[in-house]
Design an enzyme around this catalytic site. Sequence first.
Site, mmCIF file in Angstrom:
data_model
loop_
_atom_site.group_PDB
_atom_site.id
_atom_site.type_symbol
_atom_site.label_atom_id
_atom_site.label_comp_id
_atom_site.label_asym_id
_atom_site.label_seq_id
_atom_site.Cartn_x
_atom_site.Cartn_y
_atom_site.Cartn_z
ATOM 1 N N PRO A 196 11.454 21.569 -16.655
ATOM 2 C CG PRO A 196 9.651 20.728 -17.836
ATOM 3 C CD PRO A 196 10.972 20.331 -17.260
ATOM 4 C CG ASN A 197 7.309 25.639 -16.750
ATOM 5 O OD1 ASN A 197 7.433 26.608 -17.484
ATOM 6 N ND2 ASN A 197 6.632 24.568 -17.101
ATOM 7 C CE1 TYR A 222 5.351 22.709 -7.764
ATOM 8 C CE2 TYR A 222 4.547 24.676 -8.872
ATOM 9 C CZ TYR A 222 4.600 23.304 -8.756
ATOM 10 O OH TYR A 222 3.904 22.512 -9.636
ATOM 11 C CB ALA A 249 5.656 18.967 -16.576
ATOM 12 C CG HIS A 277 3.917 13.852 -13.930
ATOM 13 N ND1 HIS A 277 4.098 13.123 -12.776
ATOM 14 C CD2 HIS A 277 4.092 15.162 -13.571
ATOM 15 C CE1 HIS A 277 4.352 13.957 -11.776
ATOM 16 N NE2 HIS A 277 4.359 15.195 -12.226
ATOM 17 C CG ASP A 310 13.624 4.302 -22.417
ATOM 18 O OD1 ASP A 310 13.044 3.610 -21.557
ATOM 19 O OD2 ASP A 310 13.223 4.397 -23.593
ATOM 20 C CG LEU A 358 10.344 22.037 -5.161
ATOM 21 C CD1 LEU A 358 10.096 23.026 -6.271
ATOM 22 C CD2 LEU A 358 11.170 22.654 -4.047
ATOM 23 C CB SER A 359 4.360 19.791 -4.732
ATOM 24 O OG SER A 359 4.485 19.155 -5.996
ATOM 25 N NE ARG A 373 0.460 19.876 -7.231
ATOM 26 C CZ ARG A 373 1.316 20.553 -8.010
ATOM 27 N NH1 ARG A 373 2.601 20.245 -7.994
ATOM 28 N NH2 ARG A 373 0.885 21.521 -8.779
ATOM 29 N NE ARG A 405 0.357 18.576 -10.825
ATOM 30 C CZ ARG A 405 0.934 19.399 -11.717
ATOM 31 N NH1 ARG A 405 2.135 19.160 -12.160
ATOM 32 N NH2 ARG A 405 0.299 20.479 -12.136
HETATM 33 O O1 CA2 Z 1 6.783 19.422 -6.995
HETATM 34 C C1 CA2 Z 1 7.651 19.387 -7.877
HETATM 35 O O2 CA2 Z 1 8.833 19.578 -7.664
HETATM 36 C C2 CA2 Z 1 7.214 19.155 -9.336
HETATM 37 O O3 CA2 Z 1 8.236 18.439 -9.994
HETATM 38 C C3 CA2 Z 1 7.046 20.526 -9.949
HETATM 39 C C4 CA2 Z 1 6.542 20.463 -11.377
HETATM 40 C C5 CA2 Z 1 5.273 19.618 -11.460
HETATM 41 O O4 CA2 Z 1 4.894 19.483 -12.817
HETATM 42 C C6 CA2 Z 1 5.476 18.240 -10.865
HETATM 43 O O5 CA2 Z 1 4.247 17.553 -10.917
HETATM 44 C C7 CA2 Z 1 5.940 18.350 -9.420
HETATM 45 C C8 CA2 Z 1 6.217 21.865 -11.889
HETATM 46 C C9 CA2 Z 1 7.361 22.801 -11.842
HETATM 47 C C10 CA2 Z 1 6.873 24.144 -12.260
HETATM 48 O O6 CA2 Z 1 7.487 25.097 -11.454
HETATM 49 C C11 CA2 Z 1 6.897 26.300 -11.337
HETATM 50 C C12 CA2 Z 1 7.490 27.164 -10.473
HETATM 51 C C13 CA2 Z 1 6.930 28.396 -10.284
HETATM 52 C C14 CA2 Z 1 5.806 28.761 -10.985
HETATM 53 C C15 CA2 Z 1 5.215 27.894 -11.858
HETATM 54 C C16 CA2 Z 1 5.776 26.653 -12.042
#
Ligand code: CA2
Length: 144
Positions: free
Chosen positions: A11-12, A24, A79, A82, A89, A103-104, A109, A113
């Site tokens: 998502p997102n 990101y 997300a 987490h 599963d 990415l992060s 954080r 997370r």
């Molecule tokens: O660091 C990552 O790749 C994450 O999977 C990114 C997720 C975050 O919930 C994880 O803890 C770590 C969030 C992705 C949301 O992506 C966005 C991109 C641009 C603007 C807002 C959100």
Amino acid sequence: MTDLVYVLNGPNLNLLGVREPDIYGHDTLDDIAGALEDRARELGLTIDMRQSNHEGHLVDWLHEAQAHDARAVLLNAAAFTHTSVAIHDAIKAIRTPVIEVHLSNPHTREAFRHVSFVGRAAKGSIAGFGALSYQLALEAAARF
Ligand code: CA2
């Protein structure tokens, strides 16, 4: 085993490159897909990159990766990492190796997370290198 590598995004991540570039980066998901496809070609692999904001799609695609005898799945569950016992599963239910990608670096954080339902089931995890995390995961998949 085929040379097919699924790259699944949660998502997102469709907003990548548009919002929160400080966390990101500036690359869009299409940029990441393009770079992965270039490297995959050199490695003799084929990429199937997808994104969904829906948990069940990610579960279905994990099952599909196994049904298509994929070499590996690179999974940035975002997300859902987490929260999702269903994705945990599904990873456990398939023989296809899954590499957790972020990415992060979630460990630097917020505390929420620091738990990864994906990481507890995955073969390995790569986090904190921005778009390069996906490339590093592909390099690992090429060596299975
Ligand atoms: O660091 C990552 O790749 C994450 O999977 C990114 C997720 C975050 O919930 C994880 O803890 C770590 C969030 C992705 C949301 O992506 C966005 C991109 C641009 C603007 C807002 C959100």
